[in-house]
Design a protein around this motif. Structure first.
Motif, PDB file in Angstrom:
ATOM      1  N   ASN A 143       0.834  -1.205   0.000  1.00 19.78           N
ATOM      2  CA  ASN A 143       0.000   0.000   0.000  1.00 19.78           C
ATOM      3  C   ASN A 143       0.868   1.255   0.000  1.00 19.78           C
ATOM      4  O   ASN A 143       0.539   2.239  -0.650  1.00 19.78           O
ATOM      5  CB  ASN A 143      -0.946  -0.015   1.202  1.00 19.78           C
ATOM      6  CG  ASN A 143      -2.026   1.037   1.078  1.00 19.78           C
ATOM      7  OD1 ASN A 143      -2.311   1.507  -0.016  1.00 19.78           O
ATOM      8  ND2 ASN A 143      -2.627   1.383   2.193  1.00 19.78           N
ATOM      9  N   THR A 188       2.245   1.809  -3.489  1.00 24.43           N
ATOM     10  CA  THR A 188       1.195   2.342  -4.351  1.00 24.43           C
ATOM     11  C   THR A 188       1.011   3.830  -4.099  1.00 24.43           C
ATOM     12  O   THR A 188       0.898   4.621  -5.046  1.00 24.43           O
ATOM     13  CB  THR A 188      -0.142   1.608  -4.097  1.00 24.43           C
ATOM     14  OG1 THR A 188       0.058   0.213  -4.290  1.00 24.43           O
ATOM     15  CG2 THR A 188      -1.222   2.105  -5.032  1.00 24.43           C
ATOM     16  N   ASN A 189       1.012   4.225  -2.837  1.00 30.16           N
ATOM     17  CA  ASN A 189       0.865   5.644  -2.496  1.00 30.16           C
ATOM     18  C   ASN A 189       2.056   6.461  -2.982  1.00 30.16           C
ATOM     19  O   ASN A 189       1.892   7.581  -3.469  1.00 30.16           O
ATOM     20  CB  ASN A 189       0.680   5.818  -0.982  1.00 30.16           C
ATOM     21  CG  ASN A 189      -0.661   5.346  -0.498  1.00 30.16           C
ATOM     22  OD1 ASN A 189      -1.593   5.186  -1.290  1.00 30.16           O
ATOM     23  ND2 ASN A 189      -0.774   5.083   0.795  1.00 30.16           N
ATOM     24  N   SER A 212       1.794   6.807  -6.731  1.00 26.27           N
ATOM     25  CA  SER A 212       0.743   7.772  -7.060  1.00 26.27           C
ATOM     26  C   SER A 212       1.210   9.203  -6.826  1.00 26.27           C
ATOM     27  O   SER A 212       0.992  10.081  -7.668  1.00 26.27           O
ATOM     28  CB  SER A 212      -0.502   7.482  -6.211  1.00 26.27           C
ATOM     29  OG  SER A 212      -1.481   8.454  -6.443  1.00 26.27           O
TER      30      SER A 212
END
Length: 110
Positions: free
Chosen positions: A2, A5-6, A9
């Motif tokens: 996670n 992914t952050n 992004s």
């Protein structure tokens, strides 16, 4: 996972922001200078450049207003040219902000 992914992004958003800023601060003034050169030489490329500049301005309108606040003349010129190009495009003509250039572009090419 996670966190990755952050981070990915956030990295994408930062690069997109930098790309927009570069487009407005560096590329747009160069295109404006090119527009003046093409107008002076009555170049048939003016139509294509105006179409490109209109799309850029439409896509980055808010960023352009913010970043070109220090150059209100350039901003007003872009807004005016964009409006004129869009009006002429809707009428079905070859859109250029300058009437003399428009006549040259409408004449048959050899």
């Amino acid at each position: 996972s996670n966190v990755r992914t952050n981070v990915a992004s956030a990295k994408g958003k930062l690069l997109s922001s930098l790309s927009r800023r570069h487009m407005i601060e560096i590329i747009l003034p160069i295109l404006c200078n090119l527009k003046s050169i093409l107008q002076d030489s009555c170049s048939p490329l003016l139509k294509d450049l105006m179409q490109y500049m209109t799309e850029i301005f439409r896509s980055y309108k808010q960023e352009a207003k913010e970043l070109l606040a220090s150059d209100p003349t350039l901003l007003m010129e872009l807004e005016y040219d964009s409006r004129q190009f869009s009006k002429a495009r809707k009428r079905g003509g070859m859109a250029t902000p300058d009437r003399d250039v428009l006549e040259v572009l409408r004449s048959p090419r050899e």
